[in-house]
Scaffold this motif. Sequence first.
Motif, short mmCIF file in Angstrom:
data_model
loop_
_atom_site.label_atom_id
_atom_site.label_comp_id
_atom_site.label_asym_id
_atom_site.label_seq_id
_atom_site.Cartn_x
_atom_site.Cartn_y
_atom_site.Cartn_z
N THR A 3 0.83 -1.27 0.08
CA THR A 3 0.17 -0.15 0.13
C THR A 3 0.93 1.24 0.03
OG1 THR A 3 -1.93 -1.12 1.10
CG2 THR A 3 -1.73 1.25 1.20
N GLU A 5 0.26 5.65 0.43
CA GLU A 5 -0.53 6.59 0.36
C GLU A 5 0.38 7.72 0.26
OE1 GLU A 5 -3.80 4.88 3.59
OE2 GLU A 5 -2.78 7.01 4.21
N GLY A 89 -7.62 1.11 -5.29
CA GLY A 89 -7.24 2.36 -4.44
C GLY A 89 -8.32 3.31 -4.18
N ARG A 106 -4.65 6.65 -2.36
CA ARG A 106 -3.95 5.40 -1.64
C ARG A 106 -4.12 4.40 -2.74
NH1 ARG A 106 -7.10 1.60 -0.21
NH2 ARG A 106 -8.96 2.77 0.20
#
Length: 149
Positions: A3, A5, A89, A106
């Motif tokens: 992930t 961000e 995302g 994200r």
Amino acid sequence: MSTIEKQIDVDVPAEVAWDCLHSVESYPRFVDGVREARPQGKSRAHLDLEPGGRLSGVDTEISDRAKGGEKGNVMLWHTAKGESAELKGAFTVRSIDAQHTQVQVRVEYDPEKTREAFGGPKGFAQSDAIQELVQHDLEKFKDLVEHKR
């Protein structure tokens, strides 16, 4: 799944940033590697990509989860079933004040499937490259929405 961000503040009202994110046709102007983008109905889009000089296409599904207020509005997206790279995302748009907005992105991805689909290095080098790409795309988005008006 990995992930990433990232976020950026833009000097436009939240509605302007939200509208630009929903204008699929503008994606080539701020998403690196997207050569052309077109909506396919209300909740799908097709993106023509050119990663590493190879032309390919990907279908995405998009949905909104409008929260409003301090929590902002969220646009969820993911590649359609059957695509070689499983990506998903969200874009979150939060109003800071009447003329300033925070945009957060994200991205969730499987590093191995992403490398197979789009090429590039393995491991940390790929993660660093994707993070830099996402940050660069946010900066291009900022430039687009701030100068579009």
